[in-house]
Design an enzyme around this catalytic site. Structure first.
Site, PDB file in Angstrom:
ATOM      1  CB  SER A 145      -0.926  -0.058   1.314  1.00 11.29           C
ATOM      2  OG  SER A 145      -1.568   1.274   1.439  1.00 11.29           O
ATOM      3  CE1 TYR A 205      -3.968  -1.973   5.121  1.00 13.00           C
ATOM      4  CE2 TYR A 205      -3.471   0.162   4.310  1.00 13.00           C
ATOM      5  CZ  TYR A 205      -3.700  -1.153   3.992  1.00 13.00           C
ATOM      6  OH  TYR A 205      -3.912  -1.644   2.743  1.00 13.00           O
TER       7      TYR A 205
END
Length: 267
Positions: free
Chosen positions: A129, A142
């Site tokens: 990501s 995250y």
């Protein structure tokens, strides 16, 4: 002989788009889901796999090899979102997120490497990501789990290069998928000191996903990487500003970059 592709998390979102696109291009695609029977209309075969269960991983990889006879490409796509003030996220949820986003992909890699070594060929693509390149407020866990996978890939690809196996990262920005519904959201507590900024940040994050890019863009990027002779260590796919934010992090002073992020999230 068509190349055999294994995609973790292939029942929806980015994984599904990649699987359908590669199937159309003539690849033999196996996707994974914890509950494959729920997806009767999948355009490619789904096998049962839970990235938090190593035995499940081994069984899924064995099923693919026994069925197809070989395994050429692994796309480590399965992942989970998590939001919340780090102070208020339960330890169990932090560990669960790392099991899915970090330890899970590593264990899938471990399961496919013996076959790829036997073939003296293979490609492993880890879907990370753009959030993994920076510590984002209320997405810190995250960011950390995806960032850890980015760094492990850098080391891993050097360790396996002698076996004629390539490994790379693909870091997507915001895409229009159902990831928001699958996230663990730490509750916005009425008595929390983070109530207002966290609540506002969650609304902003969800709006980014809702207006995100078509996952087909990721599918096309993955297809291009598969057909690249010598893949790079890192690829980024998404909005120009999201990709450019990584460049800014490299060139701006830390405090200036931090201020830019805080302004973006209205903190």
């Amino acid at each position: 002989m068509s190349k055999v592709v294994l995609i973790t998390g292939g029942s929806s979102g980015i994984g599904k788009s990649i699987g359908e696109f590669l199937t159309e291009k003539g690849y033999t695609v196996f996707g994974t889901s914890r509950n494959p029977d729920k997806y009767k209309n999948s355009k490619f075969k789904l096998v049962a796999l839970d990235v938090a269960d190593f035995l499940s991983i081994q069984n899924a990889v064995k099923t693919v090899i026994d069925t197809a006879g070989h395994l050429d490409i692994l796309i480590n796509n399965a992942g989970a979102g998590i939001t919340g003030a780090i102070e208020e996220i339960p330890d169990a949820e932090i560990k669960r997120n790392f099991e899915t986003n970090f330890f899970g992909p590593i264990n899938v890699i471990k399961a496919v490497l013996p076959q790829m070594r036997k073939q003296n060929s293979g490609l492993i693509i880890n879907v990370t990501s753009i959030a993994g390149y920076m510590g984002l407020p209320y997405r810190g866990i995250y960011s950390a789990s995806k960032g850890a996978l980015e760094l492990v890939t850098e080391a891993f690809r050097m360790e396996i290069k002698g076996f004629n196996i390539d490994m790379t990262n693909v870091a997507p920005g915001d895409f229009a998928t159902n990831i928001a519904s699958g996230r663990y959201h730490a509750p916005v507590l009425d008595d929390s000191p983070y109530k207002i900024p966290y609540g506002n940040t969650m609304k902003l994050m969800d709006s980014h996903v809702d207006s995100g890019k078509d996952p087909l863009l990721m599918a096309k990027a993955v297809y291009k990487i598969i057909n690249t002779k010598k893949p790079k260590a890192h690829y980024k796919v998404g909005e120009f500003l999201q990709k450019f934010s990584i460049v800014l992090k490299r060139i701006l002073p830390d405090k200036v970059y931090e201020k830019m992020l805080m302004n973006h999230y209205k903190l």
